[in-house]
Write a protein that holds these residues in place. Structure first.
Motif, PDB file in Angstrom:
ATOM      1  N   LEU A   1       0.827  -1.197   0.000  1.00  0.00           N
ATOM      2  CA  LEU A   1       0.000   0.000   0.000  1.00  0.00           C
ATOM      3  C   LEU A   1       0.871   1.260   0.000  1.00  0.00           C
ATOM      4  N   VAL A   2       1.804   1.328   0.930  1.00  0.00           N
ATOM      5  CA  VAL A   2       2.613   2.539   1.069  1.00  0.00           C
ATOM      6  C   VAL A   2       3.469   2.764  -0.179  1.00  0.00           C
TER       7      VAL A   2
ATOM      8  N   ARG B   1       4.515   9.695  -4.050  1.00  0.00           N
ATOM      9  CA  ARG B   1       5.173  10.316  -2.907  1.00  0.00           C
ATOM     10  C   ARG B   1       4.571  11.665  -2.527  1.00  0.00           C
ATOM     11  N   ASP B   2       3.760  12.253  -3.405  1.00  0.00           N
ATOM     12  CA  ASP B   2       3.121  13.521  -3.050  1.00  0.00           C
ATOM     13  C   ASP B   2       1.717  13.325  -2.480  1.00  0.00           C
ATOM     14  N   VAL B   3       1.350  12.058  -2.248  1.00  0.00           N
ATOM     15  CA  VAL B   3       0.059  11.725  -1.624  1.00  0.00           C
ATOM     16  C   VAL B   3       0.330  11.155  -0.236  1.00  0.00           C
TER      17      VAL B   3
ATOM     18  N   LEU C   1       8.370   4.192   8.094  1.00  0.00           N
ATOM     19  CA  LEU C   1       8.429   5.650   8.138  1.00  0.00           C
ATOM     20  C   LEU C   1       9.767   6.233   7.661  1.00  0.00           C
ATOM     21  N   PRO C   2      10.925   5.663   8.018  1.00  0.00           N
ATOM     22  CA  PRO C   2      12.190   6.279   7.604  1.00  0.00           C
ATOM     23  C   PRO C   2      12.364   6.399   6.092  1.00  0.00           C
ATOM     24  N   HIS C   3      11.722   5.537   5.319  1.00  0.00           N
ATOM     25  CA  HIS C   3      11.918   5.526   3.874  1.00  0.00           C
ATOM     26  C   HIS C   3      10.727   6.100   3.093  1.00  0.00           C
ATOM     27  N   HIS C   4       9.712   6.577   3.820  1.00  0.00           N
ATOM     28  CA  HIS C   4       8.509   7.067   3.146  1.00  0.00           C
ATOM     29  C   HIS C   4       8.040   8.364   3.807  1.00  0.00           C
ATOM     30  N   PRO C   5       8.557   9.509   3.343  1.00  0.00           N
ATOM     31  CA  PRO C   5       8.222  10.791   3.978  1.00  0.00           C
ATOM     32  C   PRO C   5       6.768  11.209   3.822  1.00  0.00           C
TER      33      PRO C   5
END
Length: 360
Positions: A177-178, A183-185, A209-213
């Motif tokens: 999902l992630v 990346r802008d959503v 979280l560390p790899h998906h801002p």
């Protein structure tokens, strides 16, 4: 009393809002309130003591952004304080997040049925809720959620374990999902019930979280920590996004006693007792679900402190039957009934009433 009608123009998005339906409150007599997913234990003594100590200071404002609590949460989860936002329950923070990133007419993709506050929050933000049906097992349909994305999508929401069906996303599903969202959503993962998860395959959004801002993790003190009446929730996000959410959040949004209680709840000994209590709830959950299945009920696998009876059009009737037996549950008209796990005695009452329904 005559109803007074205002002449003030109210936003159409507000006038058309669905009503949030809270769990029923008990009246008089011996009633088991199993309609709100509350913990069946009171706050721990150390937490109550922390609230009591600050009561004499109630003439003063609390820390505006809950700096002490933010610091304690950052330490607890190994993140920077700049990544943590606290607020008046996780629902308020979800609203602040949507207000931060959504413009009029934007879209928010969410599973449905899920937490009923979601579409309300989306509408208040001026956005449009795009609901994706759950699978027949009450699980998020991740491929369908990704297929629902459009250029207007600003947020994708996931509730794991899902309220009210109890299913939780596996680590593989959560990663899919992630990683499948641009990346802008924003991807909001609501983990209000994570403390009750026992399935080792279930994912933890903080790992990603560390790899998906663009990922935001929502958690609360209302459930396993037994602080539902104080309203304390928090978000963990990339610092820039967290700062933006903080800028629209209500100043002093977490009260003085609530901040003190939440900090105390993060103490090592208190957390150990919280984990022990969660294990007791889980043991009762497994006992009750097994007994219900033995009675012939179809109960989806649940990782929350509740279970789901998907009885469709019989939801209201079943809730009324439980009420007659002194058990308050949460019906969802035309879909099913959610029942929280209570004390062993309350759960025995649920089983007795369920058996009586099956024997009709």
């Amino acid at each position: 009393m005559t109803e007074v009608r205002t002449s003030v123009r109210i936003r159409q998005a507000v006038t058309s809002l669905p009503s949030y339906v809270p769990g029923a409150r008990p009246g008089h007599g011996d009633v088991a309130k199993l309609s709100s997913n509350e913990l069946p234990f009171p706050p721990q003594e150390a937490v109550v003591a922390a609230m009591t100590r600050v009561a004499a200071e109630a003439n003063r404002y609390p820390e505006m952004t809950g700096e002490g609590l933010v610091s304690a949460l950052a330490h607890r989860w190994g993140v920077e304080a700049s990544q943590v936002v606290v607020g008046n329950g996780s629902v308020a923070l979800i609203q602040h997040l949507l207000d931060t990133v959504c413009d009029q007419g934007d879209e928010v993709v969410m599973p449905w049925r899920s937490f009923e506050a979601y579409p309300i929050c989306v509408a208040v933000a001026g956005a449009h809720a795009v609901t994706v049906p759950l699978t027949s097992q009450g699980r998020h349909d991740v491929p369908a959620m990704l297929a629902a994305l459009t250029p207007r999508t600003r947020v994708v929401m996931a509730c794991t374990p899902n309220n009210p069906t109890g299913a939780a996303l596996s680590a593989e599903e959560l990663t899919t999902l992630v990683e499948g969202v641009p990346r802008d959503v924003v991807v909001l993962v609501d983990e209000a019930y994570l403390d009750f998860v026992t399935d080792p395959s279930v994912g933890d959004a903080l790992d990603l979280l560390p790899h998906h801002p663009n990922l935001v993790v929502s958690r609360t003190f209302s459930k396993a920590h037994a602080l539902a009446g104080l309203r304390v929730g928090y978000l963990i996000a990339e610092p820039g996004l967290a700062s933006a959410v903080r800028s629209v959040a209500t100043p002093f949004g977490v009260s003085l006693p609530a901040q003190a209680a939440a900090v105390a709840a993060l103490g090592e000994e208190v957390r150990a007792e919280t984990a022990r209590r969660a294990r007791l709830v889980v043991a009762e959950r497994e006992r009750v679900v097994a007994a219900l299945r033995g009675q012939g009920w179809e109960v989806p696998t649940t990782q929350g402190n509740f279970f789901w009876l998907g009885v469709g059009d019989q939801a209201a009737a079943l809730a009324g039957h439980f009420a007659q037996a002194g058990v308050l549950v949460r019906p969802f008209a035309g879909e099913g009934v959610r029942v929280s796990i209570g004390t062993p005695e309350e759960n025995d009452r649920v089983l007795e009433a369920a058996a009586a329904w099956s024997a009709r």
